[in-house]
Design an enzyme around this catalytic site. Structure first.
Site, PDB file in Angstrom:
ATOM      1  N   SER A  48      -6.535  80.252  18.975  1.00 57.26           N
ATOM      2  CA  SER A  48      -6.918  79.388  20.092  1.00 57.26           C
ATOM      3  C   SER A  48      -8.293  79.726  20.654  1.00 57.26           C
ATOM      4  O   SER A  48      -8.701  79.150  21.657  1.00 57.26           O
ATOM      5  CB  SER A  48      -5.872  79.486  21.215  1.00 57.26           C
ATOM      6  OG  SER A  48      -4.630  78.979  20.794  1.00 57.26           O
ATOM      7  N   PHE A  59     -14.798  70.891  16.715  1.00 58.09           N
ATOM      8  CA  PHE A  59     -13.905  70.332  17.736  1.00 58.09           C
ATOM      9  C   PHE A  59     -13.781  68.822  17.602  1.00 58.09           C
ATOM     10  O   PHE A  59     -12.711  68.258  17.846  1.00 58.09           O
ATOM     11  CB  PHE A  59     -14.413  70.687  19.131  1.00 58.09           C
ATOM     12  CG  PHE A  59     -14.094  72.094  19.548  1.00 58.09           C
ATOM     13  CD1 PHE A  59     -13.320  72.928  18.761  1.00 58.09           C
ATOM     14  CD2 PHE A  59     -14.580  72.593  20.749  1.00 58.09           C
ATOM     15  CE1 PHE A  59     -13.022  74.230  19.144  1.00 58.09           C
ATOM     16  CE2 PHE A  59     -14.290  73.889  21.152  1.00 58.09           C
ATOM     17  CZ  PHE A  59     -13.510  74.713  20.343  1.00 58.09           C
ATOM     18  N   LEU A  79     -11.270  68.294  15.014  1.00 61.61           N
ATOM     19  CA  LEU A  79      -9.936  68.608  15.524  1.00 61.61           C
ATOM     20  C   LEU A  79      -9.385  67.461  16.356  1.00 61.61           C
ATOM     21  O   LEU A  79      -8.180  67.172  16.324  1.00 61.61           O
ATOM     22  CB  LEU A  79      -9.974  69.889  16.353  1.00 61.61           C
ATOM     23  CG  LEU A  79     -10.217  71.193  15.597  1.00 61.61           C
ATOM     24  CD1 LEU A  79     -10.283  72.358  16.572  1.00 61.61           C
ATOM     25  CD2 LEU A  79      -9.148  71.440  14.551  1.00 61.61           C
ATOM     26  N   ASN A  80     -10.243  66.790  17.110  1.00 65.16           N
ATOM     27  CA  ASN A  80      -9.769  65.657  17.893  1.00 65.16           C
ATOM     28  C   ASN A  80      -9.296  64.514  17.003  1.00 65.16           C
ATOM     29  O   ASN A  80      -8.364  63.789  17.359  1.00 65.16           O
ATOM     30  CB  ASN A  80     -10.859  65.186  18.856  1.00 65.16           C
ATOM     31  CG  ASN A  80     -10.898  66.010  20.130  1.00 65.16           C
ATOM     32  OD1 ASN A  80      -9.905  66.609  20.524  1.00 65.16           O
ATOM     33  ND2 ASN A  80     -12.050  66.050  20.773  1.00 65.16           N
ATOM     34  N   GLU A 136      -3.594  72.694  16.087  1.00 68.15           N
ATOM     35  CA  GLU A 136      -4.511  71.749  16.742  1.00 68.15           C
ATOM     36  C   GLU A 136      -4.387  71.834  18.268  1.00 68.15           C
ATOM     37  O   GLU A 136      -4.500  70.838  18.980  1.00 68.15           O
ATOM     38  CB  GLU A 136      -4.280  70.296  16.280  1.00 68.15           C
ATOM     39  CG  GLU A 136      -4.047  70.092  14.813  1.00 68.15           C
ATOM     40  CD  GLU A 136      -5.202  70.558  13.934  1.00 68.15           C
ATOM     41  OE1 GLU A 136      -6.132  71.193  14.449  1.00 68.15           O
ATOM     42  OE2 GLU A 136      -5.163  70.276  12.732  1.00 68.15           O
ATOM     43  N   LEU A 164      24.815  65.303  16.585  1.00 69.32           N
ATOM     44  CA  LEU A 164      25.313  65.492  15.225  1.00 69.32           C
ATOM     45  C   LEU A 164      26.324  66.634  15.130  1.00 69.32           C
ATOM     46  O   LEU A 164      27.035  66.752  14.121  1.00 69.32           O
ATOM     47  CB  LEU A 164      24.152  65.773  14.271  1.00 69.32           C
ATOM     48  CG  LEU A 164      23.167  64.622  14.072  1.00 69.32           C
ATOM     49  CD1 LEU A 164      21.958  65.102  13.286  1.00 69.32           C
ATOM     50  CD2 LEU A 164      23.820  63.449  13.379  1.00 69.32           C
ATOM     51  N   GLY A 165      26.397  67.469  16.156  1.00 66.86           N
ATOM     52  CA  GLY A 165      27.336  68.577  16.124  1.00 66.86           C
ATOM     53  C   GLY A 165      26.954  69.597  15.062  1.00 66.86           C
ATOM     54  O   GLY A 165      25.784  69.777  14.712  1.00 66.86           O
ATOM     55  N   GLY A 166      27.968  70.258  14.517  1.00 67.76           N
ATOM     56  CA  GLY A 166      27.719  71.303  13.526  1.00 67.76           C
ATOM     57  C   GLY A 166      27.001  70.792  12.302  1.00 67.76           C
ATOM     58  O   GLY A 166      26.171  71.492  11.717  1.00 67.76           O
ATOM     59  N   GLN A 179      30.205  58.359  27.708  1.00 67.97           N
ATOM     60  CA  GLN A 179      29.057  58.214  28.602  1.00 67.97           C
ATOM     61  C   GLN A 179      27.996  59.286  28.351  1.00 67.97           C
ATOM     62  O   GLN A 179      26.789  59.005  28.386  1.00 67.97           O
ATOM     63  CB  GLN A 179      29.522  58.260  30.062  1.00 67.97           C
ATOM     64  CG  GLN A 179      30.346  57.050  30.475  1.00 67.97           C
ATOM     65  CD  GLN A 179      30.804  57.135  31.915  1.00 67.97           C
ATOM     66  OE1 GLN A 179      30.597  58.134  32.596  1.00 67.97           O
ATOM     67  NE2 GLN A 179      31.442  56.066  32.389  1.00 67.97           N
TER      68      GLN A 179
END
Length: 396
Positions: free
Chosen positions: A150, A248, A251-252, A375, A350-352, A291
């Site tokens: 960074s 930069f 990168l944008n 980025e 989705l559970g397990g 619900q």
């Protein structure tokens, strides 16, 4: 594995509430549909296997090139000159299949090719861009370093003059495509500040090593790069790249693609959750009748729709030439964060079974965590916005 019928029904149900296609102009929709066909017919059938095996399916590169997707937003030199909105819609469709393939198009087009198009000489553009657009040469963008992801201003890679040549020494990390690239855009400190160089990857002293042990982005390639006294001529320097503003700006371009792309991953997760909610019976009926499940689905839809509309707004601004970097940070920060939240909620529905490769959700969750980091991290984009609001920089 969810049935084709339930998947189609979920897609139709989502589109009945919010349909991006209706908001696109005909040319934009044409690009979107082209990318959707490639993603669904060529990438999706093998992506779970490729992710499991950590395999980049390089034979698909010519197909993306044939579809015109490599450097599509660049004008001339074999590139289509498509609008920002068209490119964004393409990124969404590719990442709906897998983040790794949107990343491939981004590294090739938004980073490596954009650097050459923006800052290269005519000779450099003519040498590299047509072959990169055709998928004959893959490029990479070597900015990030092991000690300063960074903080590119603190880069340690150096380029020093030696007669009419430059000698590059240093290291880069998390460089997409580097081990299969034919040319690397390498950024280095010089006595005159940061400069960019086009380094053919067969040059003596250039070594790219794929990073092992990744738990995300497994169907794509990221590498460590070692630069051991790599010698390149003055003609390899990007003549119009001076200072960090050059990388930069590239990168944008890549961040813009992310703003769109992650909403594709979010859409796939939402469709998987919706399909499961209407097809899985628990306590005497589909779980979608509860619900709490409907609350989850409704909130997922809200954030998906808001994210897509934000991406579209940013794209329209980019096409109009009015887009500033702060808005790109808004898009990257919000859309990645909300895509991760959508994926996590989908996993809960989705559970397990949601943690298995029977569904795409955990793969997207893992990939999105990587996208969150590259980025610009959440923290960096938060401080970019803080600076824009206050006029005070919290970091340098």
């Amino acid at each position: 594995m969810p049935s084709l019928a339930s998947s189609v029904a979920a897609e139709a149900a989502l589109a009945a509430v919010f349909d991006l296609d209706e908001l696109l102009q005909p040319t934009e929709r044409e690009w979107q549909q082209r990318a959707r066909r490639v993603a669904r017919e060529r990438i999706a059938p093998t992506i779970e296997e490729d992710f499991e095996n950590g395999h980049f399916r390089a034979e698909l590169v010519p197909e993306l090139a044939e579809a015109g997707l490599l450097g599509m937003h660049i004008s001339g030199y074999g590139c289509a000159g498509a609008s920002a909105t068209s490119y964004g819609a393409v990124c969404l469709e590719l990442e709906a299949a897998d983040s790794g393939w949107r990343t491939f198009v981004s590294v090739q087009g938004s980073l490596a090719m954009s650097a050459i198009a923006k800052f290269g000489s005519e000779e450099q553009k003519n040498e590299w861009l047509p072959r990169m657009a055709a998928g004959e040469v893959i490029g990479c963008f070597a900015l990030t370093e092991p000690e300063g992801g960074s903080d590119p201003a603190a880069m340690r890679t150096r380029a020093v003059r030696d007669g009419g040549d430059w000698i590059l020494t240093g290291a880069k990390r998390w460089i997409g495509l580097a081990s299969i690239a034919g040319v690397a855009v390498v950024w280095a400190q010089t006595d005159e500040g940061v400069r960019g160089f086009l380094v053919p990857t067969q040059t003596t002293g250039f070594t790219a090593t794929p990073i092992a042990g990744k738990l995300a982005m497994r169907a794509s390639i990221q590498c460590d790069i070692s630069l051991d006294s790599v010698r390149v001529p003055e003609s390899a320097r990007l003549p119009d790249a001076a200072g960090l503003s050059a990388p930069f700006s590239c990168l944008n371009e890549a961040r813009f693609g992310i703003v769109w792309g992650v909403m594709g991953a979010a859409r796939t997760c939402l469709e998987a959750a919706l399909s499961r909610a209407t097809s899985r019976d628990v306590f005497g009926g589909p779980i979608g009748r509860f619900q709490l499940t409907q609350d989850k689905l409704a909130n997922m839809l809200l954030e998906y729709e808001k994210g897509v509309l934000l991406a579209l707004h940013i794209a329209r601004s980019k096409d109009a030439g009015t887009l500033g970097p702060a808005q790109i940070s808004v898009g990257k920060l919000n859309n990645v964060r909300e895509a991760i939240r959508i994926a996590g909620t989908a996993r809960s529905i989705l559970g397990g079974d949601g943690v298995t490769s029977e569904f795409p959700v955990m793969r997207h969750m893992a990939n999105l965590e990587a996208v969150r980091t590259y980025e610009g991290t959440d923290e960096v984009h938060t401080l970019v916005l803080g600076r824009a609001l206050t006029g005070i920089a919290a970091f340098k």
